[in-house]
Write a protein that holds these residues in place. Structure first.
Motif, PDB file in Angstrom:
ATOM      1  N   ASP A 163       0.829  -1.207   0.000  1.00 37.39           N
ATOM      2  CA  ASP A 163       0.000   0.000   0.000  1.00 37.39           C
ATOM      3  C   ASP A 163       0.864   1.258   0.000  1.00 37.39           C
ATOM      4  N   ALA A 164       1.861   1.273   0.862  1.00 37.83           N
ATOM      5  CA  ALA A 164       2.748   2.440   0.947  1.00 37.83           C
ATOM      6  C   ALA A 164       3.522   2.645  -0.360  1.00 37.83           C
ATOM      7  N   ASP A 165       4.003   1.552  -0.939  1.00 35.90           N
ATOM      8  CA  ASP A 165       4.785   1.641  -2.184  1.00 35.90           C
ATOM      9  C   ASP A 165       3.966   2.121  -3.371  1.00 35.90           C
ATOM     10  N   THR A 166       2.666   1.846  -3.368  1.00 36.38           N
ATOM     11  CA  THR A 166       1.842   2.168  -4.540  1.00 36.38           C
ATOM     12  C   THR A 166       0.884   3.327  -4.317  1.00 36.38           C
ATOM     13  N   LEU A 167       0.914   3.924  -3.140  1.00 33.14           N
ATOM     14  CA  LEU A 167      -0.048   4.979  -2.814  1.00 33.14           C
ATOM     15  C   LEU A 167      -0.009   6.136  -3.799  1.00 33.14           C
ATOM     16  N   SER A 168       1.149   6.633  -4.110  1.00 30.95           N
ATOM     17  CA  SER A 168       1.269   7.785  -5.012  1.00 30.95           C
ATOM     18  C   SER A 168       0.739   7.460  -6.412  1.00 30.95           C
ATOM     19  N   VAL A 182     -18.392  -5.050 -14.729  1.00 32.63           N
ATOM     20  CA  VAL A 182     -17.175  -4.852 -15.514  1.00 32.63           C
ATOM     21  C   VAL A 182     -16.858  -3.365 -15.648  1.00 32.63           C
ATOM     22  N   PHE A 183     -17.887  -2.519 -15.697  1.00 32.40           N
ATOM     23  CA  PHE A 183     -17.700  -1.059 -15.777  1.00 32.40           C
ATOM     24  C   PHE A 183     -16.976  -0.541 -14.530  1.00 32.40           C
ATOM     25  N   THR A 184     -17.463  -0.926 -13.359  1.00 31.37           N
ATOM     26  CA  THR A 184     -16.856  -0.423 -12.115  1.00 31.37           C
ATOM     27  C   THR A 184     -15.522  -1.101 -11.825  1.00 31.37           C
ATOM     28  N   GLU A 185     -15.403  -2.390 -12.158  1.00 29.64           N
ATOM     29  CA  GLU A 185     -14.133  -3.068 -11.912  1.00 29.64           C
ATOM     30  C   GLU A 185     -13.035  -2.602 -12.853  1.00 29.64           C
ATOM     31  N   ALA A 186     -13.385  -2.142 -14.055  1.00 22.53           N
ATOM     32  CA  ALA A 186     -12.368  -1.564 -14.953  1.00 22.53           C
ATOM     33  C   ALA A 186     -11.751  -0.335 -14.287  1.00 22.53           C
ATOM     34  N   ARG A 187     -12.601   0.498 -13.712  1.00 21.92           N
ATOM     35  CA  ARG A 187     -12.131   1.688 -12.984  1.00 21.92           C
ATOM     36  C   ARG A 187     -11.250   1.287 -11.806  1.00 21.92           C
ATOM     37  N   ASP A 188     -11.737   0.357 -11.014  1.00 18.07           N
ATOM     38  CA  ASP A 188     -10.997  -0.052  -9.822  1.00 18.07           C
ATOM     39  C   ASP A 188      -9.665  -0.715 -10.181  1.00 18.07           C
ATOM     40  N   ALA A 189      -9.662  -1.502 -11.254  1.00 21.05           N
ATOM     41  CA  ALA A 189      -8.419  -2.139 -11.698  1.00 21.05           C
ATOM     42  C   ALA A 189      -7.402  -1.085 -12.113  1.00 21.05           C
ATOM     43  N   PHE A 190      -7.858  -0.062 -12.833  1.00 12.41           N
ATOM     44  CA  PHE A 190      -6.929   0.991 -13.254  1.00 12.41           C
ATOM     45  C   PHE A 190      -6.351   1.712 -12.040  1.00 12.41           C
ATOM     46  N   VAL A 191      -7.200   2.079 -11.107  1.00  9.16           N
ATOM     47  CA  VAL A 191      -6.730   2.770  -9.903  1.00  9.16           C
ATOM     48  C   VAL A 191      -5.701   1.911  -9.175  1.00  9.16           C
ATOM     49  N   SER A 192      -5.916   0.604  -9.142  1.00 11.13           N
ATOM     50  CA  SER A 192      -5.011  -0.312  -8.442  1.00 11.13           C
ATOM     51  C   SER A 192      -3.770  -0.669  -9.238  1.00 11.13           C
ATOM     52  N   GLY A 193      -3.670  -0.180 -10.467  1.00 13.88           N
ATOM     53  CA  GLY A 193      -2.493  -0.462 -11.287  1.00 13.88           C
ATOM     54  C   GLY A 193      -2.547  -1.811 -11.978  1.00 13.88           C
ATOM     55  N   LEU A 194      -3.719  -2.375 -12.110  1.00 19.12           N
ATOM     56  CA  LEU A 194      -3.903  -3.657 -12.787  1.00 19.12           C
ATOM     57  C   LEU A 194      -4.301  -3.364 -14.233  1.00 19.12           C
ATOM     58  N   TYR A 195      -3.306  -3.080 -15.044  1.00 16.26           N
ATOM     59  CA  TYR A 195      -3.562  -2.522 -16.369  1.00 16.26           C
ATOM     60  C   TYR A 195      -4.050  -3.549 -17.388  1.00 16.26           C
ATOM     61  N   VAL A 196      -3.590  -4.784 -17.321  1.00 15.67           N
ATOM     62  CA  VAL A 196      -4.136  -5.802 -18.222  1.00 15.67           C
ATOM     63  C   VAL A 196      -5.615  -6.012 -17.880  1.00 15.67           C
ATOM     64  N   ALA A 197      -5.930  -6.088 -16.611  1.00 17.23           N
ATOM     65  CA  ALA A 197      -7.326  -6.244 -16.194  1.00 17.23           C
ATOM     66  C   ALA A 197      -8.160  -5.060 -16.666  1.00 17.23           C
ATOM     67  N   THR A 198      -7.616  -3.858 -16.604  1.00 13.03           N
ATOM     68  CA  THR A 198      -8.332  -2.677 -17.081  1.00 13.03           C
ATOM     69  C   THR A 198      -8.678  -2.832 -18.557  1.00 13.03           C
ATOM     70  N   LEU A 199      -7.699  -3.239 -19.356  1.00 10.12           N
ATOM     71  CA  LEU A 199      -7.949  -3.448 -20.791  1.00 10.12           C
ATOM     72  C   LEU A 199      -9.063  -4.455 -21.021  1.00 10.12           C
ATOM     73  N   MET A 200      -8.976  -5.583 -20.345  1.00 12.52           N
ATOM     74  CA  MET A 200      -9.936  -6.657 -20.546  1.00 12.52           C
ATOM     75  C   MET A 200     -11.340  -6.239 -20.109  1.00 12.52           C
ATOM     76  N   LEU A 201     -11.428  -5.596 -18.968  1.00 14.80           N
ATOM     77  CA  LEU A 201     -12.731  -5.200 -18.449  1.00 14.80           C
ATOM     78  C   LEU A 201     -13.343  -4.051 -19.252  1.00 14.80           C
ATOM     79  N   ALA A 202     -12.532  -3.090 -19.648  1.00 17.30           N
ATOM     80  CA  ALA A 202     -13.049  -1.990 -20.473  1.00 17.30           C
ATOM     81  C   ALA A 202     -13.576  -2.528 -21.797  1.00 17.30           C
ATOM     82  N   GLN A 203     -12.831  -3.433 -22.408  1.00 15.48           N
ATOM     83  CA  GLN A 203     -13.270  -4.040 -23.664  1.00 15.48           C
ATOM     84  C   GLN A 203     -14.559  -4.828 -23.451  1.00 15.48           C
ATOM     85  N   ALA A 204     -14.664  -5.539 -22.346  1.00 21.93           N
ATOM     86  CA  ALA A 204     -15.883  -6.299 -22.049  1.00 21.93           C
ATOM     87  C   ALA A 204     -17.078  -5.365 -21.932  1.00 21.93           C
TER      88      ALA A 204
END
Length: 179
Positions: free
Chosen positions: A23-28, A55-77
């Motif tokens: 959490d501390a390492d990724t906060l910024s 999938v709409f809300t999880e795409a947002r949450d994945a991006f915020v969390s730095g899960l970029y492959v998941a963001t791509l997949m969920l946004a496309q879905a």
């Protein structure tokens, strides 16, 4: 469980310590990602199937969390869900049952005024495909080939594409398709 000195260690303590460090390492970075999302997210509420909402809300949450492959997949879905619904509304039932590529081709005919965003969705689909369907190393849309061609770190390419996919997803969600 014991530590190196033989003292008892609670596993939860180790897990929580690991998560606290992460959490501390990724906060910024997460704060920066959230700021971006807040700057582009639509204010309006949407009526949509529950699966589409997830999938709409999880795409947002994945991006915020730095899960970029998941963001791509969920946004496309989400985009595919939204465009399938649109095709049904337009009476294009057989096209709605096909994949995103067929839907995009038909929409370019039916809604040429939206060619820019439809082409962006198709570019996003092409970038996403090697994550969904494994491609050979030398395939032009793999992240390795894009990275080599652009001389940019693959993580940066992934971040940019995830950021763009979220923006495209929000655009597809709010665009006036029936005009």
């Amino acid at each position: 469980m014991k530590d190196l000195l033989g003292d008892d260690v609670q596993e939860n303590d180790e897990v929580e310590a690991y998560l606290a460090e992460m959490d501390a390492d990724t906060l910024s970075a997460r704060a920066s990602n959230l700021s971006y999302v807040m700057s582009i997210a639509p204010d309006a509420g949407f009526a949509m199937p529950h699966e589409s909402f997830l999938v709409f809300t999880e795409a947002r949450d994945a991006f915020v969390s730095g899960l970029y492959v998941a963001t791509l997949m969920l946004a496309q879905a989400f985009i595919e869900h939204r465009l399938q619904i649109l095709m049904e509304e337009l009476g294009e039932h057989s096209v709605a049952k096909k994949g995103i590529s067929a839907i995009l081709k038909r929409l370019l005919v039916l809604r040429p005024q939206h060619a820019f965003i439809l082409n962006r969705v198709d570019q996003m689909r092409a970038f996403r495909n090697p994550f969904t369907h494994l491609k050979p190393f030398d395939h032009p849309y793999t992240i390795g080939q894009i990275s080599l061609a652009k001389r940019v770190d693959p993580r940066e390419i992934l971040f940019r594409n995830a950021r763009d996919s979220l923006s495209i997803m929000y655009t597809v969600a709010v665009i006036e398709w029936h005009r």
